[in-house]
Design a protein around this motif. Structure first.
Motif, PDB file in Angstrom:
ATOM      1  N   UNK A 167       7.975  -2.942  -3.767  1.00 39.01           N
ATOM      2  CA  UNK A 167       6.557  -2.828  -3.107  1.00 39.01           C
ATOM      3  C   UNK A 167       6.371  -4.189  -2.784  1.00 39.01           C
ATOM      4  N   UNK A 168       5.476  -4.161  -1.752  1.00 42.49           N
ATOM      5  CA  UNK A 168       5.182  -5.508  -1.169  1.00 42.49           C
ATOM      6  C   UNK A 168       3.523  -5.626  -1.441  1.00 42.49           C
ATOM      7  N   UNK A 169       2.978  -4.462  -1.244  1.00 42.59           N
ATOM      8  CA  UNK A 169       1.263  -4.835  -1.519  1.00 42.59           C
ATOM      9  C   UNK A 169       0.974  -4.078  -2.740  1.00 42.59           C
ATOM     10  N   UNK A 170       1.826  -3.117  -3.555  1.00 41.00           N
ATOM     11  CA  UNK A 170       1.427  -2.458  -4.549  1.00 41.00           C
ATOM     12  C   UNK A 170       1.506  -1.035  -4.493  1.00 41.00           C
ATOM     13  N   UNK A 171       1.668  -0.565  -3.519  1.00 42.26           N
ATOM     14  CA  UNK A 171       1.521   0.798  -3.314  1.00 42.26           C
ATOM     15  C   UNK A 171       2.660   1.462  -4.036  1.00 42.26           C
ATOM     16  N   UNK A 200       4.457   3.395 -11.488  1.00 47.67           N
ATOM     17  CA  UNK A 200       3.856   3.368 -12.751  1.00 47.67           C
ATOM     18  C   UNK A 200       3.318   4.882 -13.034  1.00 47.67           C
ATOM     19  N   UNK A 201       2.899   5.719 -12.285  1.00 52.06           N
ATOM     20  CA  UNK A 201       2.641   6.961 -12.350  1.00 52.06           C
ATOM     21  C   UNK A 201       3.795   7.729 -12.785  1.00 52.06           C
ATOM     22  N   UNK A 232       2.396  -9.418  -6.602  1.00 47.04           N
ATOM     23  CA  UNK A 232       3.407 -10.157  -7.404  1.00 47.04           C
ATOM     24  C   UNK A 232       3.111 -10.501  -8.640  1.00 47.04           C
ATOM     25  N   UNK A 233       1.675 -10.757  -8.859  1.00 47.76           N
ATOM     26  CA  UNK A 233       1.179 -11.331 -10.168  1.00 47.76           C
ATOM     27  C   UNK A 233       1.054 -10.122 -11.060  1.00 47.76           C
ATOM     28  N   UNK A 234       0.644  -8.765 -10.499  1.00 51.57           N
ATOM     29  CA  UNK A 234       0.663  -7.800 -11.626  1.00 51.57           C
ATOM     30  C   UNK A 234       1.948  -7.394 -11.876  1.00 51.57           C
TER      31      UNK A 234
END
Length: 195
Positions: A10-14, A20-21, A55-57
């Motif tokens: 993932x690059x932007x969290x999608x 995670x789901x 990246x932080x998440x």
């Protein structure tokens, strides 16, 4: 007990959100789970705010390894599409498994895949098919969601794997139920295959 590897890029969290789901659903099924990300290759000097947040998440998520693949009975891959194909980060991870492949340690792994793109027709199906082509070379057992649940239609109707249209606010389509169905189906088939 069934071992499930959820490996994503993932690059932007999608795709992180989709993973995670999937992890949450897998926990409800009582299987052993490893959630892993593939190594980032892109130049972090050009990060946008969404990439920095992702990246932080995800800083506590371990990077995927060959050992994770060997451990797994079932594998769920989640990755965005890049110009209609698998991004370099995920491709490198898959292509780096020649040693396991040569030893026959990827044969009969039960695999399913998910993806996302910025556009409805931004290459999602081609990305999934290219992942599955690699899985065929592994001798893996491919388990697409098909049209096995109404959630597939709510998510956009992709029978090859859940695919999302990514926006700055999340997803343009309703994906969570389709992701949960896909991982449930993967676990069900993995258990049957490994009985």
């Amino acid at each position: 007990m069934t071992n499930l590897l959820i490996v994503y890029y993932s690059q932007t969290g999608h795709n992180f959100e989709m993973a995670k789901w999937a992890e949450d659903e897998a926990k409800s099924k009582g299987v052993n789970i490893r959630l892993r990300k593939v190594r980032e290759l892109a130049d972090k000097a050009n990060m946008n705010p969404a990439w920095e947040k992702y990246l932080e998440d995800s800083q506590d998520i371990e990077e995927a390894s060959s050992e994770d693949l060997e451990w797994a009975d079932g594998i769920l891959i989640s990755t965005p599409t890049r110009f209609g194909i698998v991004p370099a980060q995920m491709k490198l991870f898959i292509d780096s498994q020649g040693g396991l492949w040569a030893e026959g340690k990827l044969t009969n792994k039960v695999v399913s895949a998910m993806t996302s793109a910025q556009n409805n027709n931004g290459g999602q199906e081609m990305t999934l098919m290219s992942i599955y082509a690699s899985m065929m070379h592994w001798g893996a057992i491919i388990v697409p969601p098909g049209y096995t649940d109404t959630s597939i239609f709510k998510a956009g109707g992709n029978p090859y794997g859940t695919s999302g249209t990514a926006t700055n606010e999340g997803f343009a389509n309703d994906l969570e139920d389709a992701v949960r169905h896909q991982v449930s189906r993967l676990i069900e088939i993995t258990k049957k295959f490994n009985e």
